[in-house]
Design a protein around this motif. Structure first.
Motif, PDB file in Angstrom:
ATOM      1  N   SER A 146      21.846  12.658 -10.679  1.00  0.00           N
ATOM      2  CA  SER A 146      22.437  11.599 -11.025  1.00  0.00           C
ATOM      3  C   SER A 146      22.107  10.992 -12.218  1.00  0.00           C
ATOM      4  CB  SER A 146      22.362  10.669  -9.804  1.00  0.00           C
ATOM      5  OG  SER A 146      23.066   9.290 -10.094  1.00  0.00           O
ATOM      6  N   ASN A 147      22.724  10.195 -12.801  1.00  0.00           N
ATOM      7  CA  ASN A 147      22.528   9.504 -14.111  1.00  0.00           C
ATOM      8  C   ASN A 147      23.424   8.383 -14.342  1.00  0.00           C
ATOM      9  OD1 ASN A 147      25.101  10.367 -15.232  1.00  0.00           O
ATOM     10  ND2 ASN A 147      24.173  11.800 -16.727  1.00  0.00           N
ATOM     11  N   GLU A 148      23.213   7.505 -15.171  1.00  0.00           N
ATOM     12  CA  GLU A 148      24.075   6.248 -15.237  1.00  0.00           C
ATOM     13  C   GLU A 148      25.298   6.403 -15.314  1.00  0.00           C
ATOM     14  OE1 GLU A 148      22.795   3.063 -14.637  1.00  0.00           O
ATOM     15  OE2 GLU A 148      20.814   4.308 -14.270  1.00  0.00           O
ATOM     16  N   ASN A 149      26.020   7.316 -16.163  1.00  0.00           N
ATOM     17  CA  ASN A 149      27.344   7.471 -16.130  1.00  0.00           C
ATOM     18  C   ASN A 149      28.023   8.124 -14.942  1.00  0.00           C
ATOM     19  OD1 ASN A 149      27.439   7.051 -18.929  1.00  0.00           O
ATOM     20  ND2 ASN A 149      26.888   9.351 -19.664  1.00  0.00           N
ATOM     21  N   LEU A 150      27.321   8.967 -14.283  1.00  0.00           N
ATOM     22  CA  LEU A 150      27.626   9.275 -12.890  1.00  0.00           C
ATOM     23  C   LEU A 150      27.742   8.201 -11.869  1.00  0.00           C
ATOM     24  CD1 LEU A 150      26.162  12.871 -12.444  1.00  0.00           C
ATOM     25  CD2 LEU A 150      28.545  12.305 -12.794  1.00  0.00           C
ATOM     26  N   LYS A 151      26.706   7.424 -11.979  1.00  0.00           N
ATOM     27  CA  LYS A 151      26.739   6.104 -11.180  1.00  0.00           C
ATOM     28  C   LYS A 151      27.953   5.272 -11.454  1.00  0.00           C
ATOM     29  CE  LYS A 151      21.709   6.121 -10.442  1.00  0.00           C
ATOM     30  NZ  LYS A 151      20.303   5.374 -10.717  1.00  0.00           N
ATOM     31  N   PHE A 152      28.161   5.328 -12.613  1.00  0.00           N
ATOM     32  CA  PHE A 152      29.516   4.297 -12.953  1.00  0.00           C
ATOM     33  C   PHE A 152      30.607   4.927 -12.558  1.00  0.00           C
ATOM     34  CE2 PHE A 152      32.891   3.386 -16.123  1.00  0.00           C
ATOM     35  CZ  PHE A 152      33.141   1.943 -15.998  1.00  0.00           C
ATOM     36  N   MET A 153      30.904   6.240 -12.730  1.00  0.00           N
ATOM     37  CA  MET A 153      32.150   6.814 -12.171  1.00  0.00           C
ATOM     38  C   MET A 153      32.249   6.721 -10.754  1.00  0.00           C
ATOM     39  SD  MET A 153      32.591  10.616 -14.598  1.00  0.00           S
ATOM     40  CE  MET A 153      33.728  10.963 -13.211  1.00  0.00           C
ATOM     41  N   ASN A 154      31.234   6.966  -9.918  1.00  0.00           N
ATOM     42  CA  ASN A 154      31.093   6.762  -8.287  1.00  0.00           C
ATOM     43  C   ASN A 154      31.629   5.374  -8.227  1.00  0.00           C
ATOM     44  OD1 ASN A 154      30.525   9.543  -7.757  1.00  0.00           O
ATOM     45  ND2 ASN A 154      28.236   9.214  -7.884  1.00  0.00           N
ATOM     46  N   GLU A 160      38.143   1.844  -6.700  1.00  0.00           N
ATOM     47  CA  GLU A 160      39.652   2.292  -6.378  1.00  0.00           C
ATOM     48  C   GLU A 160      40.020   2.474  -5.213  1.00  0.00           C
ATOM     49  OE1 GLU A 160      42.813   5.457  -8.407  1.00  0.00           O
ATOM     50  OE2 GLU A 160      40.565   5.693  -8.968  1.00  0.00           O
ATOM     51  N   GLU A 161      39.430   3.211  -4.429  1.00  0.00           N
ATOM     52  CA  GLU A 161      39.502   3.678  -2.993  1.00  0.00           C
ATOM     53  C   GLU A 161      39.577   2.297  -2.042  1.00  0.00           C
ATOM     54  OE1 GLU A 161      37.390   6.234   0.516  1.00  0.00           O
ATOM     55  OE2 GLU A 161      36.884   6.726  -1.463  1.00  0.00           O
ATOM     56  N   ASN A 162      38.743   1.319  -2.445  1.00  0.00           N
ATOM     57  CA  ASN A 162      38.587   0.294  -1.538  1.00  0.00           C
ATOM     58  C   ASN A 162      40.022  -0.693  -1.889  1.00  0.00           C
ATOM     59  OD1 ASN A 162      37.519  -1.774   0.014  1.00  0.00           O
ATOM     60  ND2 ASN A 162      36.767  -3.069  -1.817  1.00  0.00           N
ATOM     61  N   ASN A 163      40.247  -0.706  -3.052  1.00  0.00           N
ATOM     62  CA  ASN A 163      41.567  -1.482  -3.572  1.00  0.00           C
ATOM     63  C   ASN A 163      42.900  -0.726  -2.690  1.00  0.00           C
ATOM     64  OD1 ASN A 163      40.365  -3.528  -4.704  1.00  0.00           O
ATOM     65  ND2 ASN A 163      40.780  -2.441  -6.685  1.00  0.00           N
ATOM     66  N   ASN A 164      42.848   0.630  -2.685  1.00  0.00           N
ATOM     67  CA  ASN A 164      44.147   1.279  -2.022  1.00  0.00           C
ATOM     68  C   ASN A 164      43.831   0.882  -0.644  1.00  0.00           C
ATOM     69  OD1 ASN A 164      44.588   2.447  -4.247  1.00  0.00           O
ATOM     70  ND2 ASN A 164      43.696   4.507  -4.076  1.00  0.00           N
ATOM     71  N   LEU A 165      42.624   1.035   0.087  1.00  0.00           N
ATOM     72  CA  LEU A 165      42.564   0.636   1.227  1.00  0.00           C
ATOM     73  C   LEU A 165      43.072  -0.666   1.756  1.00  0.00           C
ATOM     74  CD1 LEU A 165      39.221   2.404   2.401  1.00  0.00           C
ATOM     75  CD2 LEU A 165      41.354   3.279   2.919  1.00  0.00           C
ATOM     76  N   LYS A 166      42.683  -1.670   0.847  1.00  0.00           N
ATOM     77  CA  LYS A 166      43.178  -3.043   1.014  1.00  0.00           C
ATOM     78  C   LYS A 166      44.483  -3.007   0.982  1.00  0.00           C
ATOM     79  CE  LYS A 166      39.125  -5.691  -0.800  1.00  0.00           C
ATOM     80  NZ  LYS A 166      38.516  -6.259  -1.854  1.00  0.00           N
ATOM     81  N   GLN A 167      45.383  -2.500   0.208  1.00  0.00           N
ATOM     82  CA  GLN A 167      46.695  -2.472   0.090  1.00  0.00           C
ATOM     83  C   GLN A 167      47.245  -1.585   1.404  1.00  0.00           C
ATOM     84  OE1 GLN A 167      47.543  -0.117  -3.871  1.00  0.00           O
ATOM     85  NE2 GLN A 167      47.711  -2.284  -4.904  1.00  0.00           N
TER      86      GLN A 167
END
Length: 174
Positions: A146-154, A160-167
């Motif tokens: 892991s690095n900061e860029n991967l943490k940001f992407m995750n 995004e997944e949370n927003n899709n589930l809310k919709q």
């Protein structure tokens, strides 16, 4: 009225070779071709879910001291060809089987990025004139890299997944 479907199909392949262990990779004709080269060569082996070879690509040729491979090239190749799994192979003209810092870094970061697209990095072999080393067998592939860029992407994917589930939940409530 006829319905037109755009269905993506598996490319025709006549390659029936299957990878079960690192020795199978080392014994491939394409790997034997690069093992005693005076410059580093990097091979990318694309596999299906059953570890059958779908395609072997030469991704780069370097110098006697190293090679530069961009993770984007490797990921693009895996996605465009719809590989389920991949194997990296490169030679060391120095005849050293020790993975360099660059070998480990490329393997770790690319493996983690491919996970996002459900592509498994099976192994990375280093080959020399007389032998080979499997980075998987050596235990140097860091599956938890892991690095900061991967943490940001995750985090971005989780949002995004949370927003899709809310919709989805809102749609179900209606």
């Amino acid at each position: 009225m006829s319905l037109k479907l755009d269905i993506q199909k598996k490319p025709n392949t006549t390659d029936s070779r299957q990878i079960k262990r690192p020795e199978d990779i080392y014994n491939l004709e394409e790997v034997q071709e690069i093992k005693d080269a005076i410059q580093e060569h990097f091979l990318f082996i694309g596999l299906d879910r059953g570890n059958h070879i779908r395609k072997i690509s030469l991704m780069g040729i370097g110098t006697s001291a190293g090679i530069y491979i961009d993770s984007k090239q490797l990921i693009r190749n895996a996605i465009i060809n719809a590989f389920d799994k991949v194997v990296f192979v490169h030679n060391h003209p120095s005849n050293s089987l020790e993975p360099s810092y660059e070998d480990k870094h490329l393997t770790d970061i690319t493996g983690k990025l491919m996970e996002i697209f459900n592509i498994e990095l099976v192994d990375h072999l280093i080959v020399t004139e007389d032998n080979f080393a499997s980075m998987k067998q050596l235990g140097v592939i860091n599956r938890n890299y892991s690095n900061e860029n991967l943490k940001f992407m995750n985090n971005a994917f989780l949002i995004e997944e949370n927003n899709n589930l809310k919709q989805e939940l809102e749609t179900l409530k209606k």
